[in-house]
Design a protein around this motif. Sequence first.
Motif, PDB file in Angstrom:
ATOM      1  N   LEU A  81     -10.124   0.446  -5.989  1.00 35.52           N
ATOM      2  CA  LEU A  81     -10.254  -0.686  -6.899  1.00 35.52           C
ATOM      3  C   LEU A  81      -9.475  -1.860  -6.349  1.00 35.52           C
ATOM      4  CD1 LEU A  81      -9.557   1.159 -10.291  1.00 35.52           C
ATOM      5  CD2 LEU A  81     -11.793   0.604  -9.318  1.00 35.52           C
ATOM      6  N   VAL A  82      -9.917  -3.048  -6.692  1.00 36.63           N
ATOM      7  CA  VAL A  82      -9.203  -4.267  -6.324  1.00 36.63           C
ATOM      8  C   VAL A  82      -9.040  -5.108  -7.581  1.00 36.63           C
ATOM      9  CG1 VAL A  82     -11.366  -5.396  -5.635  1.00 36.63           C
ATOM     10  CG2 VAL A  82      -9.180  -6.298  -4.821  1.00 36.63           C
ATOM     11  N   ARG A  83      -7.831  -5.630  -7.787  1.00 36.86           N
ATOM     12  CA  ARG A  83      -7.544  -6.430  -8.980  1.00 36.86           C
ATOM     13  C   ARG A  83      -7.662  -7.910  -8.653  1.00 36.86           C
ATOM     14  NH1 ARG A  83      -2.063  -5.025 -11.806  1.00 36.86           N
ATOM     15  NH2 ARG A  83      -1.323  -5.584  -9.712  1.00 36.86           N
ATOM     16  N   VAL A  84      -8.429  -8.627  -9.456  1.00 42.58           N
ATOM     17  CA  VAL A  84      -8.605 -10.060  -9.258  1.00 42.58           C
ATOM     18  C   VAL A  84      -8.208 -10.803 -10.529  1.00 42.58           C
ATOM     19  CG1 VAL A  84     -10.497  -9.691  -7.629  1.00 42.58           C
ATOM     20  CG2 VAL A  84     -11.009 -10.059 -10.054  1.00 42.58           C
ATOM     21  N   VAL A  85      -7.893 -12.075 -10.356  1.00 43.18           N
ATOM     22  CA  VAL A  85      -7.656 -12.966 -11.486  1.00 43.18           C
ATOM     23  C   VAL A  85      -8.928 -13.767 -11.688  1.00 43.18           C
ATOM     24  CG1 VAL A  85      -6.292 -14.885 -12.376  1.00 43.18           C
ATOM     25  CG2 VAL A  85      -5.183 -13.086 -11.018  1.00 43.18           C
ATOM     26  N   ARG A  86      -9.554 -13.589 -12.841  1.00 41.48           N
ATOM     27  CA  ARG A  86     -10.854 -14.178 -13.083  1.00 41.48           C
ATOM     28  C   ARG A  86     -10.787 -15.700 -13.169  1.00 41.48           C
ATOM     29  NH1 ARG A  86     -15.060 -11.535 -11.326  1.00 41.48           N
ATOM     30  NH2 ARG A  86     -15.452  -9.551 -12.345  1.00 41.48           N
ATOM     31  N   LYS A  87     -11.749 -16.326 -12.511  1.00 41.38           N
ATOM     32  CA  LYS A  87     -11.858 -17.773 -12.562  1.00 41.38           C
ATOM     33  C   LYS A  87     -12.182 -18.194 -13.992  1.00 41.38           C
ATOM     34  CE  LYS A  87     -14.627 -21.567 -10.660  1.00 41.38           C
ATOM     35  NZ  LYS A  87     -15.776 -21.906  -9.761  1.00 41.38           N
ATOM     36  N   GLY A  88     -11.527 -19.211 -14.477  1.00 34.98           N
ATOM     37  CA  GLY A  88     -11.783 -19.708 -15.830  1.00 34.98           C
ATOM     38  C   GLY A  88     -10.845 -19.097 -16.844  1.00 34.98           C
ATOM     39  N   THR A  89     -10.945 -17.795 -17.080  1.00 34.99           N
ATOM     40  CA  THR A  89     -10.105 -17.143 -18.090  1.00 34.99           C
ATOM     41  C   THR A  89      -8.719 -16.806 -17.554  1.00 34.99           C
ATOM     42  OG1 THR A  89     -10.831 -14.902 -17.480  1.00 34.99           O
ATOM     43  CG2 THR A  89     -12.170 -16.104 -19.092  1.00 34.99           C
ATOM     44  N   LEU A  90      -8.587 -16.666 -16.234  1.00 39.82           N
ATOM     45  CA  LEU A  90      -7.343 -16.267 -15.568  1.00 39.82           C
ATOM     46  C   LEU A  90      -6.890 -14.872 -15.988  1.00 39.82           C
ATOM     47  CD1 LEU A  90      -5.291 -19.607 -15.659  1.00 39.82           C
ATOM     48  CD2 LEU A  90      -6.868 -18.770 -13.907  1.00 39.82           C
ATOM     49  N   ALA A  91      -7.814 -14.091 -16.529  1.00 44.73           N
ATOM     50  CA  ALA A  91      -7.503 -12.721 -16.909  1.00 44.73           C
ATOM     51  C   ALA A  91      -7.559 -11.818 -15.680  1.00 44.73           C
ATOM     52  CB  ALA A  91      -8.498 -12.230 -17.957  1.00 44.73           C
TER      53      ALA A  91
ATOM     54  N   ASN B  13     -18.920  -5.998  -5.035  1.00 45.35           N
ATOM     55  CA  ASN B  13     -18.650  -6.206  -6.462  1.00 45.35           C
ATOM     56  C   ASN B  13     -18.908  -7.631  -6.956  1.00 45.35           C
ATOM     57  OD1 ASN B  13     -16.352  -7.669  -5.613  1.00 45.35           O
ATOM     58  ND2 ASN B  13     -15.058  -5.852  -5.706  1.00 45.35           N
ATOM     59  N   GLY B  14     -19.323  -8.525  -6.081  1.00 44.52           N
ATOM     60  CA  GLY B  14     -19.689  -9.864  -6.512  1.00 44.52           C
ATOM     61  C   GLY B  14     -18.533 -10.748  -6.916  1.00 44.52           C
ATOM     62  N   ALA B  15     -17.311 -10.411  -6.516  1.00 45.68           N
ATOM     63  CA  ALA B  15     -16.174 -11.262  -6.850  1.00 45.68           C
ATOM     64  C   ALA B  15     -16.310 -12.626  -6.190  1.00 45.68           C
ATOM     65  CB  ALA B  15     -14.866 -10.596  -6.409  1.00 45.68           C
TER      66      ALA B  15
ATOM     67  N   GLY C 254     -17.931 -10.672 -14.493  1.00 52.74           N
ATOM     68  CA  GLY C 254     -17.008 -11.499 -15.244  1.00 52.74           C
ATOM     69  C   GLY C 254     -17.673 -12.603 -16.031  1.00 52.74           C
ATOM     70  N   HIS C 255     -18.928 -12.394 -16.431  1.00 45.13           N
ATOM     71  CA  HIS C 255     -19.626 -13.382 -17.251  1.00 45.13           C
ATOM     72  C   HIS C 255     -19.176 -13.281 -18.698  1.00 45.13           C
ATOM     73  CE1 HIS C 255     -23.233 -13.671 -14.258  1.00 45.13           C
ATOM     74  NE2 HIS C 255     -22.265 -14.492 -13.949  1.00 45.13           N
ATOM     75  N   ALA C 256     -18.947 -14.420 -19.319  1.00 49.46           N
ATOM     76  CA  ALA C 256     -18.533 -14.419 -20.720  1.00 49.46           C
ATOM     77  C   ALA C 256     -19.676 -14.043 -21.642  1.00 49.46           C
ATOM     78  CB  ALA C 256     -17.986 -15.792 -21.099  1.00 49.46           C
ATOM     79  N   HIS C 257     -20.903 -14.387 -21.258  1.00 44.78           N
ATOM     80  CA  HIS C 257     -22.058 -14.147 -22.116  1.00 44.78           C
ATOM     81  C   HIS C 257     -23.098 -13.320 -21.379  1.00 44.78           C
ATOM     82  CE1 HIS C 257     -20.368 -17.083 -24.882  1.00 44.78           C
ATOM     83  NE2 HIS C 257     -20.286 -17.941 -23.884  1.00 44.78           N
ATOM     84  N   LEU C 258     -23.679 -12.369 -22.082  1.00 40.54           N
ATOM     85  CA  LEU C 258     -24.707 -11.513 -21.495  1.00 40.54           C
ATOM     86  C   LEU C 258     -25.925 -12.312 -21.066  1.00 40.54           C
ATOM     87  CD1 LEU C 258     -25.307  -8.518 -20.902  1.00 40.54           C
ATOM     88  CD2 LEU C 258     -26.420  -8.401 -23.145  1.00 40.54           C
TER      89      LEU C 258
END
Length: 215
Positions: A49-59, A28-30, A156-160
Amino acid sequence: MPDERWNELFAALRSNRDRAILALAVSNGARASELLGVRGVDLDWGDQLVRVVRKGTLAEQWLPASAEAFIWIRLYLAEGPPLDPQAPLWWTLRRRDHGAGLAYQTMNYEALRAVFRRVNTLLGTNWSMHDLRHTAALRMARDESLSLRDVQTILGHAHLSTTADVYLVEEEAQVIRRVQEHLAEVRDRAKPPPPTVAGGYEASDLDVLFGGGQA
């Protein structure tokens, strides 16, 4: 990373913990920091599924993972103490201060880097977790059933545009092969149909007469 290099890297790992982490990363490229922060409660065994906290946004975000990754996680967990759902998932055995023996400690980024240092020394390579993220991204981007928006969401990219610029990269050899196939198809379509043979003549006789058999 070509599939044969991935297989070579995976075969060089020494523990089920390391196999589980790398199998997750390539599916999944985490990011390394995101995977190292996973707790027991962040695993959804039923839906894989695995839940992660996104780097930067912390979402928080649930990511799909391969069935193989969950197999290695299960094997890893079977080797250690019972898992506390609220505790970190990844542990390493380290020697305590003052020679008090080994103890379980939370795995950190330096310990993960040490895994890659050992494998790279063995294989004469320079792989990293970023290479696995890049590999996962390219595999997804080249799958016709996934859209670029799908890939952006999983990475988890903010921009396409980030996804498009960085990960929609085709290897030159693959581009050349596809263009050659295209040119061959154009050539085949442009070939004139074979001439029809008038009644009363044998095609083999005409080939001899006009040299068609030598063409």
